[in-house]
Design a protein around this motif. Structure first.
Motif, PDB file in Angstrom:
ATOM      1  N   ALA A   1      -0.192   9.163 -22.574  1.00 16.72           N
ATOM      2  CA  ALA A   1      -0.619   7.888 -21.403  1.00 16.72           C
ATOM      3  C   ALA A   1       0.338   7.244 -20.321  1.00 16.72           C
ATOM      4  CB  ALA A   1      -0.661   6.934 -22.829  1.00 16.72           C
ATOM      5  N   LEU A   2       1.523   7.795 -20.091  1.00 14.02           N
ATOM      6  CA  LEU A   2       2.208   7.627 -18.749  1.00 14.02           C
ATOM      7  C   LEU A   2       1.599   8.144 -18.141  1.00 14.02           C
ATOM      8  CD1 LEU A   2       5.559   6.849 -19.983  1.00 14.02           C
ATOM      9  CD2 LEU A   2       3.694   5.309 -19.391  1.00 14.02           C
ATOM     10  N   PRO A   3       1.189   9.185 -17.961  1.00 11.28           N
ATOM     11  CA  PRO A   3       1.043  10.417 -16.730  1.00 11.28           C
ATOM     12  C   PRO A   3      -0.711  10.285 -16.593  1.00 11.28           C
ATOM     13  CG  PRO A   3       1.388  11.388 -18.175  1.00 11.28           C
ATOM     14  CD  PRO A   3       2.432  10.346 -19.249  1.00 11.28           C
ATOM     15  N   THR A   4      -1.492  10.027 -17.604  1.00 17.86           N
ATOM     16  CA  THR A   4      -3.105   9.524 -17.779  1.00 17.86           C
ATOM     17  C   THR A   4      -2.637   8.368 -16.625  1.00 17.86           C
ATOM     18  OG1 THR A   4      -3.457  11.194 -19.185  1.00 17.86           O
ATOM     19  CG2 THR A   4      -5.437   9.469 -18.809  1.00 17.86           C
ATOM     20  N   ALA A   5      -2.213   7.551 -16.894  1.00 12.77           N
ATOM     21  CA  ALA A   5      -2.137   6.579 -16.522  1.00 12.77           C
ATOM     22  C   ALA A   5      -2.230   5.871 -14.671  1.00 12.77           C
ATOM     23  CB  ALA A   5      -1.522   4.705 -16.924  1.00 12.77           C
TER      24      ALA A   5
ATOM     25  N   LEU B   1       4.466  13.388 -12.558  1.00 12.90           N
ATOM     26  CA  LEU B   1       5.576  14.113 -13.037  1.00 12.90           C
ATOM     27  C   LEU B   1       4.215  15.158 -14.319  1.00 12.90           C
ATOM     28  CD1 LEU B   1       7.786  13.408 -13.789  1.00 12.90           C
ATOM     29  CD2 LEU B   1       6.973  11.517 -15.147  1.00 12.90           C
ATOM     30  N   PRO B   2       4.427  16.324 -14.772  1.00  8.07           N
ATOM     31  CA  PRO B   2       4.722  17.302 -15.757  1.00  8.07           C
ATOM     32  C   PRO B   2       4.292  16.238 -17.162  1.00  8.07           C
ATOM     33  CG  PRO B   2       6.341  18.215 -13.922  1.00  8.07           C
ATOM     34  CD  PRO B   2       6.024  16.474 -13.638  1.00  8.07           C
ATOM     35  N   THR B   3       3.721  16.322 -17.820  1.00  7.26           N
ATOM     36  CA  THR B   3       3.414  16.183 -19.369  1.00  7.26           C
ATOM     37  C   THR B   3       4.725  16.397 -20.203  1.00  7.26           C
ATOM     38  OG1 THR B   3       1.537  16.304 -19.411  1.00  7.26           O
ATOM     39  CG2 THR B   3       1.784  16.066 -20.962  1.00  7.26           C
ATOM     40  N   ALA B   4       5.169  17.369 -19.763  1.00  8.86           N
ATOM     41  CA  ALA B   4       6.488  17.815 -20.673  1.00  8.86           C
ATOM     42  C   ALA B   4       7.907  17.290 -20.415  1.00  8.86           C
ATOM     43  CB  ALA B   4       6.876  19.979 -20.124  1.00  8.86           C
ATOM     44  N   VAL B   5       7.862  17.325 -18.832  1.00  3.50           N
ATOM     45  CA  VAL B   5       8.826  16.328 -18.302  1.00  3.50           C
ATOM     46  C   VAL B   5       9.093  14.957 -19.028  1.00  3.50           C
ATOM     47  CG1 VAL B   5      10.602  14.981 -16.133  1.00  3.50           C
ATOM     48  CG2 VAL B   5       9.087  18.133 -16.438  1.00  3.50           C
ATOM     49  N   THR B   6       7.752  14.128 -18.829  1.00  2.00           N
ATOM     50  CA  THR B   6       7.825  12.912 -19.747  1.00  2.00           C
ATOM     51  C   THR B   6       8.011  12.817 -21.266  1.00  2.00           C
ATOM     52  OG1 THR B   6       6.193  12.424 -18.058  1.00  2.00           O
ATOM     53  CG2 THR B   6       5.962  11.338 -19.896  1.00  2.00           C
ATOM     54  N   ALA B   7       7.803  13.884 -22.141  1.00  2.00           N
ATOM     55  CA  ALA B   7       7.066  13.944 -23.330  1.00  2.00           C
ATOM     56  C   ALA B   7       8.980  14.058 -23.690  1.00  2.00           C
ATOM     57  CB  ALA B   7       6.831  15.068 -24.073  1.00  2.00           C
ATOM     58  N   ALA B   8      10.100  14.799 -23.185  1.00  2.28           N
ATOM     59  CA  ALA B   8      11.360  14.969 -23.222  1.00  2.28           C
ATOM     60  C   ALA B   8      11.782  13.602 -23.078  1.00  2.28           C
ATOM     61  CB  ALA B   8      11.916  16.212 -22.059  1.00  2.28           C
ATOM     62  N   ALA B   9      11.516  13.114 -21.787  1.00  4.96           N
ATOM     63  CA  ALA B   9      12.255  12.080 -21.326  1.00  4.96           C
ATOM     64  C   ALA B   9      11.975  11.139 -22.385  1.00  4.96           C
ATOM     65  CB  ALA B   9      12.302  11.457 -20.316  1.00  4.96           C
TER      66      ALA B   9
ATOM     67  N   ARG C   1       0.992  -1.475  -0.115  1.00  4.20           N
ATOM     68  CA  ARG C   1      -0.218  -0.004   0.132  1.00  4.20           C
ATOM     69  C   ARG C   1       0.919   1.442  -0.062  1.00  4.20           C
ATOM     70  NH1 ARG C   1      -4.469   0.536   2.244  1.00  4.20           N
ATOM     71  NH2 ARG C   1      -5.268  -1.942   0.807  1.00  4.20           N
ATOM     72  N   ARG C   2       1.303   1.509   0.915  1.00  5.20           N
ATOM     73  CA  ARG C   2       2.876   2.727   0.690  1.00  5.20           C
ATOM     74  C   ARG C   2       3.497   2.564  -0.460  1.00  5.20           C
ATOM     75  NH1 ARG C   2       5.115   3.014   7.313  1.00  5.20           N
ATOM     76  NH2 ARG C   2       3.006   3.036   7.907  1.00  5.20           N
ATOM     77  N   LEU C   3       4.046   1.580  -0.798  1.00  5.55           N
ATOM     78  CA  LEU C   3       4.987   1.635  -1.943  1.00  5.55           C
ATOM     79  C   LEU C   3       3.986   2.358  -3.079  1.00  5.55           C
ATOM     80  CD1 LEU C   3       7.103   1.216  -3.670  1.00  5.55           C
ATOM     81  CD2 LEU C   3       6.663  -0.863  -3.303  1.00  5.55           C
ATOM     82  N   SER C   4       3.364   1.445  -3.303  1.00  2.00           N
ATOM     83  CA  SER C   4       1.754   1.604  -4.528  1.00  2.00           C
ATOM     84  C   SER C   4       1.626   3.399  -4.424  1.00  2.00           C
ATOM     85  CB  SER C   4       1.078   0.847  -4.608  1.00  2.00           C
ATOM     86  OG  SER C   4      -0.255   0.753  -3.153  1.00  2.00           O
ATOM     87  N   THR C   5       1.370   3.578  -3.203  1.00  2.00           N
ATOM     88  CA  THR C   5       0.969   5.491  -3.107  1.00  2.00           C
ATOM     89  C   THR C   5       1.783   6.090  -3.514  1.00  2.00           C
ATOM     90  OG1 THR C   5      -0.961   4.998  -1.532  1.00  2.00           O
ATOM     91  CG2 THR C   5      -0.327   6.404  -1.587  1.00  2.00           C
ATOM     92  N   ALA C   6       3.270   5.832  -3.467  1.00  2.00           N
ATOM     93  CA  ALA C   6       4.237   6.678  -3.403  1.00  2.00           C
ATOM     94  C   ALA C   6       4.874   6.228  -5.260  1.00  2.00           C
ATOM     95  CB  ALA C   6       5.172   5.827  -2.773  1.00  2.00           C
ATOM     96  N   VAL C   7       3.887   5.560  -5.582  1.00  2.00           N
ATOM     97  CA  VAL C   7       4.448   5.548  -7.060  1.00  2.00           C
ATOM     98  C   VAL C   7       3.493   5.415  -7.790  1.00  2.00           C
ATOM     99  CG1 VAL C   7       4.611   3.087  -9.256  1.00  2.00           C
ATOM    100  CG2 VAL C   7       6.010   2.802  -6.784  1.00  2.00           C
ATOM    101  N   LEU C   8       1.777   5.482  -7.590  1.00  2.00           N
ATOM    102  CA  LEU C   8       1.354   6.273  -7.981  1.00  2.00           C
ATOM    103  C   LEU C   8       0.872   7.990  -8.292  1.00  2.00           C
ATOM    104  CD1 LEU C   8      -1.937   3.548  -7.805  1.00  2.00           C
ATOM    105  CD2 LEU C   8      -0.133   3.928  -9.024  1.00  2.00           C
ATOM    106  N   THR C   9       1.342   8.420  -6.831  1.00  2.00           N
ATOM    107  CA  THR C   9       1.282  10.175  -6.753  1.00  2.00           C
ATOM    108  C   THR C   9       2.348  10.490  -7.054  1.00  2.00           C
ATOM    109  OG1 THR C   9       0.675   9.727  -4.339  1.00  2.00           O
ATOM    110  CG2 THR C   9       1.816  11.572  -5.023  1.00  2.00           C
ATOM    111  N   GLY C  10       3.759   9.990  -7.082  1.00  2.27           N
ATOM    112  CA  GLY C  10       4.914  10.024  -8.006  1.00  2.27           C
ATOM    113  C   GLY C  10       5.077  10.585  -9.210  1.00  2.27           C
ATOM    114  N   GLY C  11       4.040   9.711 -10.088  1.00  2.00           N
ATOM    115  CA  GLY C  11       4.083   9.665 -11.064  1.00  2.00           C
ATOM    116  C   GLY C  11       2.615  10.170 -11.998  1.00  2.00           C
ATOM    117  N   ALA C  12       1.857  10.647 -11.051  1.00  2.00           N
ATOM    118  CA  ALA C  12       0.925  11.753 -11.617  1.00  2.00           C
ATOM    119  C   ALA C  12       0.940  12.909 -11.637  1.00  2.00           C
ATOM    120  CB  ALA C  12      -0.452  11.104 -10.925  1.00  2.00           C
TER     121      ALA C  12
END
Length: 332
Positions: free
Chosen positions: A206-210, A159-167, A146-157
């Motif tokens: 798709a990535l930040p939306t997921a 993340l700015p779209t511009a950063v995701t696109a650049a990466a 639960r704690r790990l998943s919450t951190a992963v989902l919060t961090g992924g959500a």
């Protein structure tokens, strides 16, 4: 002499229409009112933008008479409240207005760019929807993670779209060289004819939306897997895939529909940034160019259409909830 005991009359079953009619009526009224408020907010925001189309179209050194005539020609001489009423009345009849820059109907401009944007948004939804369900099942179905998943989902959500696109561009275009760094479609070509041009825009959306969708659904999954019938199915040794499909998924239809509606509207808004970054010719890039040229009818129509997608999706979510949530099923 004893009287015969008469059993109390069984309660009359209520039909689905009687159970769901009133909530759906309120949902419909709420949708109409919210769309009206959105139209007011969009019109007000565009009115507060500095400058207008006259300032950009007037020739240098033009006198006040020429400026006045051009403002009158474009319909910008009327009071703001009057222009809003005219614009809102046109929307009710399906008329999205006329571009202040080229004089073309706004509906034609949107229709020309719409297939390209639908390809990106549809592709992103097709990728993000199963990914968000899988992530939500992982986050909500396991108490240990639960704690790990919450951190992963919060961090992924977050993340700015511009950063995701650049990466993604740096990895798949710069390092691996698998896709082009820009998504310029050839004139008249369909996006589906060049899937390599869709990869970066679709993946960037798709990535930040997921992650965002999964963060919203994880709580519903956690509540559902703790229901008695799910625990009973586990004790009876029912396979996990069957529990997920028959015991859990029906309870997630309503929140899933609402999350999909929200993410669909968010994707249309985020498409403006992604299309600009990759040079993709969709509605998002049209919105950015229209903002730069103060082509307010195009900006207003695009924003209202995106809001309508979200509100209609939420209305569908209410309908799904009325038909699937156990507390709203007919009483027998």
């Amino acid at each position: 002499m004893t009287r015969p005991v008469t059993a109390p009359a069984a309660p009359r079953p209520r039909t689905a229409g009687a159970v769901t009619g009133v909530p759906l009526l309120f949902a419909l009224v709420r949708t109409v009112l919210l769309l009206a408020l959105v139209s007011v907010a969009v019109f007000t925001a565009t009115e507060l933008l500095p400058g207008d189309a006259v300032d950009l179209r007037v020739t240098p050194g033009a006198d006040e008479e020429e400026v006045r005539e051009l403002r009158e020609e474009l319909g910008l001489d009327a009071a703001p409240w009057r222009r809003y009423l005219d614009w809102a009345g046109s929307l009710l009849t399906g008329d999205l207005g006329t571009s202040l820059v080229n004089g073309r109907p706004v509906a034609d401009a949107l229709a020309q760019r719409l297939p390209a944007t639908l390809a990106v948004v549809g592709g992103a939804l097709a990728v993000a929807t199963p990914a968000s369900l899988a992530l939500a099942w992982w986050a909500g179905g396991s108490r240990r993670a639960r704690r790990l998943s919450t951190a992963v989902l919060t961090g992924g959500a977050a993340l700015p779209t511009a950063v995701t696109a650049a990466a993604l561009a740096a990895v798949f275009s710069g390092t691996l060289g698998l896709v082009p760094p820009v998504s310029l479609l050839p004139p008249g070509a369909s996006p589906w004819q060049h899937p390599e041009l869709l990869f970066l825009p679709v993946a960037s959306l798709a990535l930040p939306t997921a992650f965002f969708g999964a963060s919203l659904l994880a709580g519903a999954v956690a509540d559902t897997v703790r229901l008695p019938h799910v625990a009973d199915a586990r004790r009876r040794g029912v396979p996990p895939w069957r529990i997920a499909s028959t015991d859990v998924l029906p309870f997630l239809l309503a929140p899933f529909t609402r999350v999909t509606a929200n993410t669909a509207g968010g994707l249309i808004a985020a498409a403006a940034l992604v299309e600009t970054l990759f040079g993709y010719p969709g509605i998002g890039s049209l919105l950015v160019s229209s903002l730069a040229s103060r082509d307010l009818p195009v900006v207003q129509a695009t924003a209202v259409v995106a809001a309508a997608v979200v509100l209609v999706g939420l209305l569908v979510g209410d309908l799904v909830a009325a038909l699937t949530e156990p507390r709203r099923r007919p009483v027998r």
